[in-house]
Scaffold this motif. Structure first.
Motif, mmCIF file in Angstrom:
data_model
loop_
_atom_site.group_PDB
_atom_site.id
_atom_site.type_symbol
_atom_site.label_atom_id
_atom_site.label_comp_id
_atom_site.label_asym_id
_atom_site.label_seq_id
_atom_site.Cartn_x
_atom_site.Cartn_y
_atom_site.Cartn_z
ATOM 1 N N VAL A 140 62.630 20.677 -2.527
ATOM 2 C CA VAL A 140 62.555 20.825 -1.072
ATOM 3 C C VAL A 140 61.968 22.184 -0.742
ATOM 4 C CG1 VAL A 140 63.907 21.201 1.043
ATOM 5 C CG2 VAL A 140 64.338 19.196 -0.379
ATOM 6 N N TYR A 141 60.907 22.148 0.043
ATOM 7 C CA TYR A 141 60.282 23.369 0.567
ATOM 8 C C TYR A 141 60.709 23.481 2.027
ATOM 9 C CZ TYR A 141 56.629 26.396 2.518
ATOM 10 O OH TYR A 141 55.947 27.395 3.170
ATOM 11 N N ALA A 142 61.291 24.617 2.407
ATOM 12 C CA ALA A 142 61.809 24.790 3.759
ATOM 13 C C ALA A 142 61.454 26.168 4.304
ATOM 14 C CB ALA A 142 63.328 24.603 3.776
ATOM 15 N N THR A 143 61.254 26.230 5.606
ATOM 16 C CA THR A 143 61.066 27.511 6.295
ATOM 17 C C THR A 143 61.800 27.472 7.633
ATOM 18 O OG1 THR A 143 59.149 27.052 7.720
ATOM 19 C CG2 THR A 143 58.682 27.557 5.403
ATOM 20 N N CYS A 144 62.032 28.647 8.192
ATOM 21 C CA CYS A 144 62.555 28.727 9.556
ATOM 22 C C CYS A 144 61.415 29.137 10.497
ATOM 23 C CB CYS A 144 63.741 29.677 9.655
ATOM 24 S SG CYS A 144 63.439 31.358 9.069
ATOM 25 N N SER A 145 60.273 28.503 10.288
ATOM 26 C CA SER A 145 59.099 28.728 11.135
ATOM 27 C C SER A 145 58.711 27.428 11.822
ATOM 28 C CB SER A 145 57.925 29.247 10.306
ATOM 29 O OG SER A 145 56.758 29.362 11.109
ATOM 30 N N ILE A 146 57.976 27.539 12.911
ATOM 31 C CA ILE A 146 57.485 26.360 13.633
ATOM 32 C C ILE A 146 55.974 26.227 13.526
ATOM 33 C CG2 ILE A 146 59.402 26.293 15.280
ATOM 34 C CD1 ILE A 146 57.652 27.837 17.257
ATOM 35 N N LEU A 147 55.333 27.095 12.737
ATOM 36 C CA LEU A 147 53.884 27.068 12.619
ATOM 37 C C LEU A 147 53.438 26.101 11.527
ATOM 38 C CD1 LEU A 147 52.971 30.877 12.858
ATOM 39 C CD2 LEU A 147 52.932 29.166 14.692
ATOM 40 N N PRO A 148 52.542 25.171 11.824
ATOM 41 C CA PRO A 148 52.033 24.250 10.799
ATOM 42 C C PRO A 148 51.432 24.969 9.603
ATOM 43 C CG PRO A 148 51.414 23.486 12.995
ATOM 44 C CD PRO A 148 52.021 24.847 13.169
ATOM 45 N N ALA A 149 50.838 26.154 9.822
ATOM 46 C CA ALA A 149 50.219 26.899 8.721
ATOM 47 C C ALA A 149 51.230 27.292 7.658
ATOM 48 C CB ALA A 149 49.524 28.147 9.253
ATOM 49 N N GLU A 150 52.495 27.425 8.041
ATOM 50 C CA GLU A 150 53.545 27.778 7.083
ATOM 51 C C GLU A 150 54.290 26.556 6.571
ATOM 52 O OE1 GLU A 150 55.765 31.577 7.960
ATOM 53 O OE2 GLU A 150 55.207 31.001 9.999
ATOM 54 N N ASN A 151 54.042 25.408 7.180
ATOM 55 C CA ASN A 151 54.857 24.240 6.912
ATOM 56 C C ASN A 151 54.055 23.097 6.294
ATOM 57 O OD1 ASN A 151 56.981 25.728 7.953
ATOM 58 N ND2 ASN A 151 56.735 24.934 10.019
ATOM 59 N N ALA A 152 53.693 22.106 7.099
ATOM 60 C CA ALA A 152 53.005 20.926 6.564
ATOM 61 C C ALA A 152 51.692 21.281 5.880
ATOM 62 C CB ALA A 152 52.767 19.916 7.691
ATOM 63 N N GLU A 153 50.976 22.264 6.411
ATOM 64 C CA GLU A 153 49.702 22.646 5.796
ATOM 65 C C GLU A 153 49.914 23.240 4.401
ATOM 66 O OE1 GLU A 153 47.441 25.099 8.468
ATOM 67 O OE2 GLU A 153 47.619 23.659 10.115
ATOM 68 N N GLN A 154 51.018 23.970 4.222
ATOM 69 C CA GLN A 154 51.321 24.520 2.901
ATOM 70 C C GLN A 154 51.608 23.396 1.899
ATOM 71 O OE1 GLN A 154 50.756 27.290 1.796
ATOM 72 N NE2 GLN A 154 51.639 29.005 2.886
ATOM 73 N N VAL A 155 52.346 22.409 2.347
ATOM 74 C CA VAL A 155 52.684 21.290 1.466
ATOM 75 C C VAL A 155 51.431 20.519 1.083
ATOM 76 C CG1 VAL A 155 53.938 19.108 1.326
ATOM 77 C CG2 VAL A 155 55.038 21.114 2.342
ATOM 78 N N GLN A 156 50.545 20.287 2.032
ATOM 79 C CA GLN A 156 49.316 19.550 1.739
ATOM 80 C C GLN A 156 48.414 20.341 0.784
ATOM 81 O OE1 GLN A 156 48.757 16.367 2.462
ATOM 82 N NE2 GLN A 156 50.825 16.418 3.346
ATOM 83 N N THR A 157 48.366 21.643 0.974
ATOM 84 C CA THR A 157 47.589 22.478 0.054
ATOM 85 C C THR A 157 48.149 22.379 -1.358
ATOM 86 O OG1 THR A 157 46.964 24.024 1.802
ATOM 87 C CG2 THR A 157 46.852 24.846 -0.459
ATOM 88 N N PHE A 158 49.473 22.420 -1.461
ATOM 89 C CA PHE A 158 50.103 22.312 -2.775
ATOM 90 C C PHE A 158 49.817 20.957 -3.412
ATOM 91 C CE2 PHE A 158 53.830 20.730 -5.146
ATOM 92 C CZ PHE A 158 53.738 21.569 -6.249
ATOM 93 N N LEU A 159 49.975 19.876 -2.659
ATOM 94 C CA LEU A 159 49.764 18.543 -3.212
ATOM 95 C C LEU A 159 48.328 18.332 -3.682
ATOM 96 C CD1 LEU A 159 51.851 16.410 -0.675
ATOM 97 C CD2 LEU A 159 52.422 16.905 -3.063
ATOM 98 N N ALA A 160 47.393 19.063 -3.072
ATOM 99 C CA ALA A 160 45.989 18.944 -3.465
ATOM 100 C C ALA A 160 45.636 19.824 -4.657
ATOM 101 C CB ALA A 160 45.093 19.294 -2.272
ATOM 102 N N SER A 161 46.579 20.660 -5.091
ATOM 103 C CA SER A 161 46.327 21.570 -6.203
ATOM 104 C C SER A 161 46.630 20.897 -7.531
ATOM 105 C CB SER A 161 47.191 22.827 -6.060
ATOM 106 O OG SER A 161 48.560 22.519 -6.310
ATOM 107 N N GLU A 162 46.288 21.549 -8.619
ATOM 108 C CA GLU A 162 46.536 20.996 -9.947
ATOM 109 C C GLU A 162 48.027 20.798 -10.196
ATOM 110 O OE1 GLU A 162 45.453 19.212 -13.352
ATOM 111 O OE2 GLU A 162 44.075 19.977 -11.816
#
Length: 404
Positions: A350-372
């Protein structure tokens, strides 16, 4: 309201410490409340609540008072006077308030409240970022909600007893509370007493933890007997919750780069009766290499901007700088890449933050999933919480399953 000079001076001292000396608001308030043992709960409440209000609306009040930081003592007195006038309080006949222009204050407020950056009191760059990230309507709603004082929410420690038992214990100490739907351990207090003086707290019956934060441990789906790793444990609020959900069975490894925070976790764990927790200060990558592919569950409660918890930490919006977002998103991705290696096949992260910015949240997860490293994972579920919609802190959490 009748103002007492020693209380007003304490508020002004606190504002100086926060605005001019860069101290954190919660620490400044904590020290101020220890200044005079004769102060009662009402006196302490006035100091804390007024200071937080000045911090929340620093930009608005300073603009109305026509002062700029760094603030002199006279500037702070003018800011206090603005607060008092706008709240409908009568200023005392003290010399510091003798020339307060009441009509001008009200007039300037009527003019400035038409602009969101003043009305909700936020820096220009942050206002622009929030609007771009969330859209104008949602950003405005969220800003307004984040300027509302947060309630006090407790988490019943199920290692010591259930929520009903805690509610009864608090009632015996004249503290009224109500359960929160959907959160089996949560109680919201009807007022703001000093719960740390209660016998229930000394007995380890609860921790102070917001409703959103309480959802993270449940979202991880940890169970008794598992090996669970809390990678950014800090002082251990979520670690203690995990220990309770695991019923003290299995191994719960709490890691952090700050040893002093883990020492605080140890102290809290003793009070809570949580004894399946092992702490580890991360001074090198060796512990991570030994743990690679062994964890049933991994929690990454990542460092972030904290824009979801401005209700509790309003001074964060004045301390944040534009370049920090780029730095922290880089750190978040590095942490995801590093700690994902701990998850064993079939395990969950589980990746969690106390932020509301997509750049710290869903976008981070998508970047990770696209990585090796992320190719071995799939997104099982995610949840976003907003103060304006969910009446709790802003949080994000995503649960990933390692398939290979």
């Amino acid at each position: 309201m009748r103002f007492h000079r020693n209380l007003v001076e304490a508020v002004l001292d606190g504002a100086d410490q926060i605005f001019n000396q860069g101290q954190y608001a919660d620490k400044a308030v904590e020290r101020l409340l220890k200044r005079d043992k004769r102060w009662g709960s009402r006196d302490r409440g006035f100091i804390a609540e007024t200071l937080y209000e000045l911090v929340r609306y620093k930009r608005l009040y300073a603009a109305i008072a026509e002062v700029k930081d760094p603030f002199s003592r006279e500037d702070l007195q003018r800011i206090f006077a603005v607060w008092a006038i706008l709240k409908g309080h009568r200023l005392p006949p003290w010399e510091m308030f003798a020339s307060t222009p009441t009509r001008r204050i009200k007039g300037r407020y009527d003019t400035l409240k038409t602009q969101r950056k003043y009305r909700e009191s936020v820096p220009d760059w942050l206002d622009a970022l929030g609007e771009k990230s969330l859209g104008e309507g949602l950003w405005e709603q969220e800003l307004h909600a984040q300027n509302e004082p947060a309630p006090v929410v407790l988490r019943a420690n199920t290692l010591k007893g259930d929520r009903k038992k805690l509610q009864q214990a608090l009632a015996a100490e004249q503290i009224a509370s109500k359960p929160l739907d959907g959160l089996p351990e949560a109680l919201e207090l009807e007022e703001r007493p000093n719960v740390f003086r209660t016998q229930a707290f000394q007995d380890g019956a609860f921790e102070v933890q917001d409703a959103s934060s309480q959802q993270v441990a449940h979202f991880l789906q940890a169970a008794p007997g598992m090996r669970v790793v809390d990678t950014c444990a800090g002082a251990g609020g979520k670690t203690l919750h995990l220990a309770a959900l695991m019923e003290n069975k299995g191994q719960l490894l709490a890691m952090d780069i700050y040893g002093n925070k883990l020492q605080e976790l140890k102290r809290r764990a003793r009070r809570a009766g949580a004894f399946n927790i092992e702490t580890r200060v991360l001074e090198s990558t060796k512990p991570l290499k030994r743990l690679a592919g062994t964890a049933d569950r991994v929690l990454i409660d990542a460092p972030c901007t904290g824009l979801g918890v401005l209700r509790r930490n309003p001074d964060a919006k004045w301390k944040l700088q534009p370049e920090f977002l780029k730095e922290i998103t880089g750190t978040q991705q590095e942490i995801l890449q590093r700690y994902s290696r701990l998850v064993k096949p079939g395990g969950k992260l589980v990746y969690a933050t106390c932020s509301i910015l997509p750049a710290e949240n869903a976008e981070q997860v998508q970047t990770f999933l696209a990585s090796e490293a992320g190719k071995a994972f799939r997104l099982e579920g995610e949840k976003s919480l907003l103060a304006s919609r969910d009446h709790s802190d802003g949080f994000y959490m995503a649960r990933l399953v390692r398939e290979g």
